[in-house]
Design a protein around this motif. Sequence first.
Motif, PDB file in Angstrom:
ATOM      1  N   ARG A 151       9.021  13.945 -40.762  1.00 45.21           N
ATOM      2  CA  ARG A 151       9.392  15.352 -40.692  1.00 45.21           C
ATOM      3  C   ARG A 151       8.152  16.243 -40.689  1.00 45.21           C
ATOM      4  O   ARG A 151       8.025  17.173 -39.886  1.00 45.21           O
ATOM      5  N   THR A 152       7.201  15.937 -41.578  1.00 47.32           N
ATOM      6  CA  THR A 152       5.983  16.729 -41.658  1.00 47.32           C
ATOM      7  C   THR A 152       5.145  16.581 -40.393  1.00 47.32           C
ATOM      8  O   THR A 152       4.558  17.546 -39.901  1.00 47.32           O
ATOM      9  N   SER A 153       5.098  15.372 -39.851  1.00 46.30           N
ATOM     10  CA  SER A 153       4.328  15.129 -38.624  1.00 46.30           C
ATOM     11  C   SER A 153       4.887  15.936 -37.461  1.00 46.30           C
ATOM     12  O   SER A 153       4.147  16.549 -36.693  1.00 46.30           O
ATOM     13  N   LEU A 184       9.610   8.382 -48.409  1.00 44.97           N
ATOM     14  CA  LEU A 184       8.251   8.649 -47.923  1.00 44.97           C
ATOM     15  C   LEU A 184       8.213   8.726 -46.404  1.00 44.97           C
ATOM     16  O   LEU A 184       7.585   9.621 -45.830  1.00 44.97           O
ATOM     17  N   THR A 185       8.883   7.783 -45.749  1.00 49.03           N
ATOM     18  CA  THR A 185       8.855   7.736 -44.289  1.00 49.03           C
ATOM     19  C   THR A 185       9.550   8.951 -43.698  1.00 49.03           C
ATOM     20  O   THR A 185       9.048   9.570 -42.744  1.00 49.03           O
ATOM     21  N   TRP A 186      10.693   9.294 -44.241  1.00 47.10           N
ATOM     22  CA  TRP A 186      11.425  10.475 -43.748  1.00 47.10           C
ATOM     23  C   TRP A 186      10.576  11.730 -43.913  1.00 47.10           C
ATOM     24  O   TRP A 186      10.450  12.547 -42.980  1.00 47.10           O
ATOM     25  N   ASP A 187       9.961  11.884 -45.072  1.00 45.73           N
ATOM     26  CA  ASP A 187       9.123  13.054 -45.310  1.00 45.73           C
ATOM     27  C   ASP A 187       7.906  13.056 -44.387  1.00 45.73           C
ATOM     28  O   ASP A 187       7.513  14.103 -43.866  1.00 45.73           O
ATOM     29  N   ALA A 188       7.325  11.872 -44.151  1.00 47.51           N
ATOM     30  CA  ALA A 188       6.148  11.781 -43.288  1.00 47.51           C
ATOM     31  C   ALA A 188       6.474  12.157 -41.855  1.00 47.51           C
ATOM     32  O   ALA A 188       5.753  12.937 -41.224  1.00 47.51           O
TER      33      ALA A 188
END
Length: 373
Positions: A301-303, A295-299
């Motif tokens: 990256r998206t940010s 979740l953190t990695w995806d968050a």
Amino acid sequence: MSDVSKEGPVAGTSKGEGRIGLLNGLAAYGMWGLVPLFWPLLKPAGATEILAHRMVWSLVFVAAALLVVRRWAWAGELLRQPRRLGLVVIAAAVITVNWGVYIWAVNSGHVVEASLGYFINPLVTIAMGVLILKERLRPTQWAAVGVGVAAVLVLAIGYGRPPWISLVLAFSFATYGLVKKKVGLGGVESLAAETAVQFLPALAYLLWLGAHGDLTFATGGPGHAALLASTGVVTAIPLVCFGAAAIRVPLSTLGLLQYLAPVFQFLLGVVYFHEAMPAERWAGFALVWLALVLLTWDALRTSRRAARALGPRATRSTGPAESTGGTEGTGVPEPVAAAAAAAVPGGACDLPGIADMPGAPVAEAGTAPLPKP
């Protein structure tokens, strides 16, 4: 250029202000993480009496603070809006369950299982977003939810039962966040409104205990009475620190800081309270942590992608002199803030990622999620 993904303070704040915000964020989540050390000090009071005192004294403390700053206009507006008032009542009921179960869990030797509730809360929040708000998930988020479900199954096998304490804490706080999303009150005002709903039932319960000679507040001595009265301070002070952090540091930073609270709780459960951690329990927690890493990695990256895409536009729309524009006075332009909010671990910015973890109200609209111990 306003880039919420970079390290440092929110646009429009100095480096010194950013450091102050970071220290306040560390203080808020640190206090929420260390709160399991406080509840055992209130024995021999039972969990229900402690819960009632927390409701009563929180209202006293917050009402006094609002009187000092003279912020009461919101109360009249709320009373004229029955739908929002009804939602506040629902929020108060849900957070009562959350607070009560958390206090009971800590004082009954289930600190590790309680910490698990706040680790899986971001996953539950995301799942509720899909089921109730019909939100769409990215593939990595789906993978994180799947790993989280597997973790719960492994832990159920390890405990010999479903980890009901964790599930009640996670689902109650996720529900609380969903309701608070609709209410739209600030953190301090929210706590005042909810404890106002809780106040009379809590006071009536304490008076009933006193009439039956079971009120430890009256029989445990002045030190014990002072500790019970301080539950209001323990509830409100982390919220004040969080509010100071929310306007000074990026949303993505707050989203990462929120994991400090369950980490501290977990370490306290294992190292200080010496709770058992057999191999299958470690395996379940490892799966939960893997889900949160995803979740953190995806968050993040998206940010970063959103900030790069919207940065030039945000720069044009918000000049150097326009430091207070954007979301709720944070100085973050609306499009960038929205992108960062969606990327905060745990879901949208005004939903709790872990929340009062076990006991604090949700942050003001436009800021990162707030825990609740």
